[in-house]
Design a protein around this motif. Structure first.
Motif, PDB file in Angstrom:
ATOM      1  N   SER A 164      56.791 -60.796 -18.027  1.00  0.00           N
ATOM      2  CA  SER A 164      57.332 -61.999 -18.666  1.00  0.00           C
ATOM      3  C   SER A 164      58.662 -61.699 -19.324  1.00  0.00           C
ATOM      4  O   SER A 164      58.917 -60.579 -19.775  1.00  0.00           O
ATOM      5  N   ASP A 165      59.501 -62.714 -19.386  1.00  0.00           N
ATOM      6  CA  ASP A 165      60.813 -62.615 -20.004  1.00  0.00           C
ATOM      7  C   ASP A 165      60.772 -63.406 -21.303  1.00  0.00           C
ATOM      8  O   ASP A 165      60.837 -64.631 -21.305  1.00  0.00           O
ATOM      9  N   CYS A 166      60.709 -62.702 -22.421  1.00  0.00           N
ATOM     10  CA  CYS A 166      60.551 -63.364 -23.716  1.00  0.00           C
ATOM     11  C   CYS A 166      61.697 -64.311 -24.031  1.00  0.00           C
ATOM     12  O   CYS A 166      61.491 -65.417 -24.508  1.00  0.00           O
ATOM     13  N   GLU A 167      62.915 -63.897 -23.734  1.00  0.00           N
ATOM     14  CA  GLU A 167      64.073 -64.696 -24.124  1.00  0.00           C
ATOM     15  C   GLU A 167      64.486 -65.708 -23.067  1.00  0.00           C
ATOM     16  O   GLU A 167      65.317 -66.568 -23.327  1.00  0.00           O
ATOM     17  N   GLY A 168      63.951 -65.594 -21.856  1.00  0.00           N
ATOM     18  CA  GLY A 168      64.319 -66.529 -20.802  1.00  0.00           C
ATOM     19  C   GLY A 168      65.716 -66.301 -20.251  1.00  0.00           C
ATOM     20  O   GLY A 168      66.292 -67.158 -19.591  1.00  0.00           O
ATOM     21  N   ALA A 169      66.283 -65.116 -20.546  1.00  0.00           N
ATOM     22  CA  ALA A 169      67.660 -64.858 -20.125  1.00  0.00           C
ATOM     23  C   ALA A 169      67.749 -64.334 -18.701  1.00  0.00           C
ATOM     24  O   ALA A 169      68.769 -64.476 -18.035  1.00  0.00           O
ATOM     25  N   GLY A 170      66.693 -63.704 -18.239  1.00  0.00           N
ATOM     26  CA  GLY A 170      66.689 -63.202 -16.867  1.00  0.00           C
ATOM     27  C   GLY A 170      67.399 -61.885 -16.679  1.00  0.00           C
ATOM     28  O   GLY A 170      67.398 -61.332 -15.585  1.00  0.00           O
ATOM     29  N   ALA A 171      68.062 -61.358 -17.718  1.00  0.00           N
ATOM     30  CA  ALA A 171      68.810 -60.114 -17.595  1.00  0.00           C
ATOM     31  C   ALA A 171      67.893 -58.937 -17.894  1.00  0.00           C
ATOM     32  O   ALA A 171      67.910 -58.357 -18.974  1.00  0.00           O
ATOM     33  N   MET A 172      67.053 -58.586 -16.900  1.00  0.00           N
ATOM     34  CA  MET A 172      66.046 -57.556 -17.098  1.00  0.00           C
ATOM     35  C   MET A 172      66.171 -56.471 -16.033  1.00  0.00           C
ATOM     36  O   MET A 172      66.623 -56.728 -14.910  1.00  0.00           O
ATOM     37  N   PHE A 173      65.784 -55.255 -16.400  1.00  0.00           N
ATOM     38  CA  PHE A 173      65.768 -54.146 -15.461  1.00  0.00           C
ATOM     39  C   PHE A 173      64.455 -54.165 -14.688  1.00  0.00           C
ATOM     40  O   PHE A 173      63.372 -54.085 -15.277  1.00  0.00           O
ATOM     41  N   GLN A 174      64.541 -54.247 -13.381  1.00  0.00           N
ATOM     42  CA  GLN A 174      63.337 -54.307 -12.566  1.00  0.00           C
ATOM     43  C   GLN A 174      62.670 -52.942 -12.465  1.00  0.00           C
ATOM     44  O   GLN A 174      63.333 -51.907 -12.375  1.00  0.00           O
ATOM     45  N   VAL A 175      61.336 -52.952 -12.483  1.00  0.00           N
ATOM     46  CA  VAL A 175      60.538 -51.737 -12.318  1.00  0.00           C
ATOM     47  C   VAL A 175      59.781 -51.853 -11.004  1.00  0.00           C
ATOM     48  O   VAL A 175      59.043 -52.813 -10.785  1.00  0.00           O
ATOM     49  N   VAL A 191      61.132 -60.603  -0.893  1.00  0.00           N
ATOM     50  CA  VAL A 191      60.456 -59.333  -1.157  1.00  0.00           C
ATOM     51  C   VAL A 191      58.987 -59.603  -1.489  1.00  0.00           C
ATOM     52  O   VAL A 191      58.657 -60.460  -2.307  1.00  0.00           O
ATOM     53  N   ASP A 192      58.108 -58.878  -0.823  1.00  0.00           N
ATOM     54  CA  ASP A 192      56.665 -59.046  -1.030  1.00  0.00           C
ATOM     55  C   ASP A 192      56.198 -58.098  -2.131  1.00  0.00           C
ATOM     56  O   ASP A 192      55.847 -56.943  -1.881  1.00  0.00           O
ATOM     57  N   TYR A 193      56.190 -58.613  -3.358  1.00  0.00           N
ATOM     58  CA  TYR A 193      55.825 -57.778  -4.495  1.00  0.00           C
ATOM     59  C   TYR A 193      54.325 -57.523  -4.584  1.00  0.00           C
ATOM     60  O   TYR A 193      53.882 -56.713  -5.393  1.00  0.00           O
ATOM     61  N   SER A 194      53.542 -58.190  -3.759  1.00  0.00           N
ATOM     62  CA  SER A 194      52.103 -57.905  -3.757  1.00  0.00           C
ATOM     63  C   SER A 194      51.835 -56.474  -3.305  1.00  0.00           C
ATOM     64  O   SER A 194      50.763 -55.922  -3.576  1.00  0.00           O
ATOM     65  N   GLN A 195      52.805 -55.874  -2.633  1.00  0.00           N
ATOM     66  CA  GLN A 195      52.661 -54.490  -2.187  1.00  0.00           C
ATOM     67  C   GLN A 195      53.221 -53.485  -3.198  1.00  0.00           C
ATOM     68  O   GLN A 195      53.181 -52.282  -2.973  1.00  0.00           O
ATOM     69  N   ASP A 196      53.762 -53.994  -4.296  1.00  0.00           N
ATOM     70  CA  ASP A 196      54.321 -53.122  -5.318  1.00  0.00           C
ATOM     71  C   ASP A 196      53.199 -52.524  -6.174  1.00  0.00           C
ATOM     72  O   ASP A 196      52.035 -52.932  -6.077  1.00  0.00           O
ATOM     73  N   PHE A 197      53.522 -51.594  -7.024  1.00  0.00           N
ATOM     74  CA  PHE A 197      52.530 -50.860  -7.819  1.00  0.00           C
ATOM     75  C   PHE A 197      51.626 -51.787  -8.624  1.00  0.00           C
ATOM     76  O   PHE A 197      50.413 -51.620  -8.659  1.00  0.00           O
ATOM     77  N   PHE A 198      52.223 -52.775  -9.292  1.00  0.00           N
ATOM     78  CA  PHE A 198      51.445 -53.695 -10.118  1.00  0.00           C
ATOM     79  C   PHE A 198      51.012 -54.953  -9.377  1.00  0.00           C
ATOM     80  O   PHE A 198      50.369 -55.830  -9.956  1.00  0.00           O
ATOM     81  N   GLY A 199      51.386 -55.067  -8.114  1.00  0.00           N
ATOM     82  CA  GLY A 199      51.005 -56.232  -7.331  1.00  0.00           C
ATOM     83  C   GLY A 199      51.816 -57.466  -7.649  1.00  0.00           C
ATOM     84  O   GLY A 199      51.505 -58.573  -7.185  1.00  0.00           O
TER      85      GLY A 199
END
Length: 462
Positions: A164-175, A191-199
């Motif tokens: 979640s993005d607390c501030e709604g700014a969208g300027a976040m570093f992707q993990v 991009v299919d993030y369901s295959q990522d570590f956290f799904g």
């Protein structure tokens, strides 16, 4: 014999007792008969002078004693006959732990610019300036934990990885653990993030506030103190990509309670700095900002002015001042506006409240006028905003309406929204940027100089 830190040595009487001191050479001077070595171990801004009778030591050993070298010195602690220091060690034994080639050691000369020292961040703590800053930083971190602990707050560790993005700014570093050279795609080509570590798609947190609110609604009063991350391409003296935030959240606190806590908190920290960092503050006042200590006392000696945003805008418009950024009702105030209110109009710190809802976050409690929210910003001399906070929206219906109004997804915030469904209560909180506090307490002008290893666009060295 056990060695003593220099800060401990300088408190001892000059009895001639044998001591062991270890540290790094700041300077070496002298003549053909005697050398004077200024040794510092980081425990305080002051050096201890080591006096060396050259006839008693091997010339090859003494050639290794250069600026930056690390030494152990054994000898009696005596009263100094020279000016500028009260004590000195008369060297009877010198051991060189580590040499520093005078031709290549980067801190060989005095007076390096702050820009140069940022390029040598791995060495700059050895300078007087950054030694003082880091000691003050430690003292402020300790004072923060002590303040909250003494008042019954619980230290809550909130996640660094979030969806979640607390501030709604969208300027976040992707993990992600996905192969960036071979990203999996779904049927729509995304991009299919369901295959990522956290799904799912995740990022480094911009704030621990939302999770902190959950803690407050269970434990009553909590605080967070940890690193936060903003992927903004901002190369200003006030922005970092990685910085530390202190965020208390309190159940049953309304806006007035929040303001009282923020004022008491800041005054307590400044008082702690004046009481426990006197030598370092005096050094910073002398070398970097001759108004620093006066400004710290200024905050302690004045009650903070509570000011409605609308009244603040009227004051600014009537000031006759030509600001770089024009201000009208609905604008987000710039540092120049905030400093005018503090330094020139009221001549005291200001807590600005009841901002237009359009320029504030979704979670802030709405006022009855339907136009403003119960936000608060604490404004200080020299730096402007130092704390931002609010009473949080406790009403489920109003919170949902605001989320929908802003077009935000409830999929990521369902857990946060649910706290308003089951046992909701009035609650408030605020955020204090640790480095913003340190700018004020140290008198430095650039936020990159109050954190050990600054992370900024195009810079992740050391």
């Amino acid at each position: 014999m056990k060695s003593l830190r220099i800060v401990e040595l300088l408190r001892l009487p000059a009895t001639g007792d044998q001591v062991v001191v270890k540290g790094w050479v700041r300077t070496k001077r002298g003549n053909k008969n005697v050398a004077f070595i200024a040794l510092n171990d980081g425990s305080c801004v002051a050096n201890i002078q080591v006096v060396v009778d050259l006839s008693k030591f091997d010339e090859e050993l003494l050639r290794k004693v250069t600026t930056g070298a690390c030494l152990r010195v054994d000898g009696p602690l005596v009263e100094s006959v020279g000016s500028g220091q009260g004590l000195e060690v008369q060297a009877e034994k010198i051991e060189v732990y580590g040499t520093a080639d005078p031709e290549t050691y980067p801190l060989q000369k005095k007076g390096h610019s702050l820009e140069f020292l940022r390029e040598k961040a791995y060495l700059r703590p050895r300078t007087n300036t950054f030694g003082a800053i880091l000691r003050i930083r430690h003292a402020m971190a300790f004072a923060i934990h002590k303040y909250f602990n003494d008042r019954g707050f619980f230290y809550l560790h909130t996640p660094l990885i979030t969806a979640s993005d607390c501030e709604g700014a969208g300027a976040m570093f992707q993990v992600t653990t996905l192969d960036l050279n071979n990203l999996p795609k779904d049927e729509q080509g995304k991009v299919d993030y369901s295959q990522d570590f956290f799904g799912r798609q995740t990022a480094l947190t911009v704030s621990g506030q939302l999770e902190g609110e959950l803690g407050a609604m269970s434990l009553g009063r909590i605080y967070t103190f940890g690193p936060t991350f903003r992927a903004e391409n901002s190369n200003t003296p006030r922005h970092l990509a990685e910085f530390w935030m202190i965020e208390p959240e309190m159940a049953f606190y309304e806006l007035e309670d929040n303001m009282e806590l923020a004022e008491d908190f800041l005054k307590n920290l400044i008082r702690y700095a004046l009481d426990n960092c006197q030598e370092d503050l005096e050094f910073m006042n002398k070398m970097w900002d001759d108004g620093l200590i006066e400004r710290l006392h200024f905050v302690l000696e004045h009650d903070f002015k509570r000011l409605d945003y609308t009244e603040g805008i009227e004051i600014l418009k009537a000031s006759g001042r030509k600001f770089e950024f024009p201000c009208d009702w609905g604008c987000d105030l710039q540092s120049e506006h905030e400093r005018y209110l503090v330094e020139e109009h009221f001549k005291r710190p200001v807590i600005l409240i009841n901002y237009p809802k359009e320029i504030k976050a979704f979670y802030m409690k709405q006022n009855e006028d339907g136009k403003t929210v119960r936000a608060m910003d604490v404004l200080f001399p020299k730096i402007g905003e130092i704390i931002g906070g609010s009473e949080r929206e406790a009403d489920y219906g109003k919170l949902m309406a605001r989320i929908e109004e802003l077009g935000m997804s409830t999929d990521e915030l369902w857990w946060y929204i649910d706290t308003r469904r089951w046992g909701t209560a009035p609650h408030s909180g605020f955020g204090l940027g640790f480095e913003r506090l340190l700018l004020f307490v140290t008198g430095m002008g650039n936020i990159r100089d109050v954190i050990p290893f600054p992370r900024t666009p195009k810079n992740a060295d050391f």
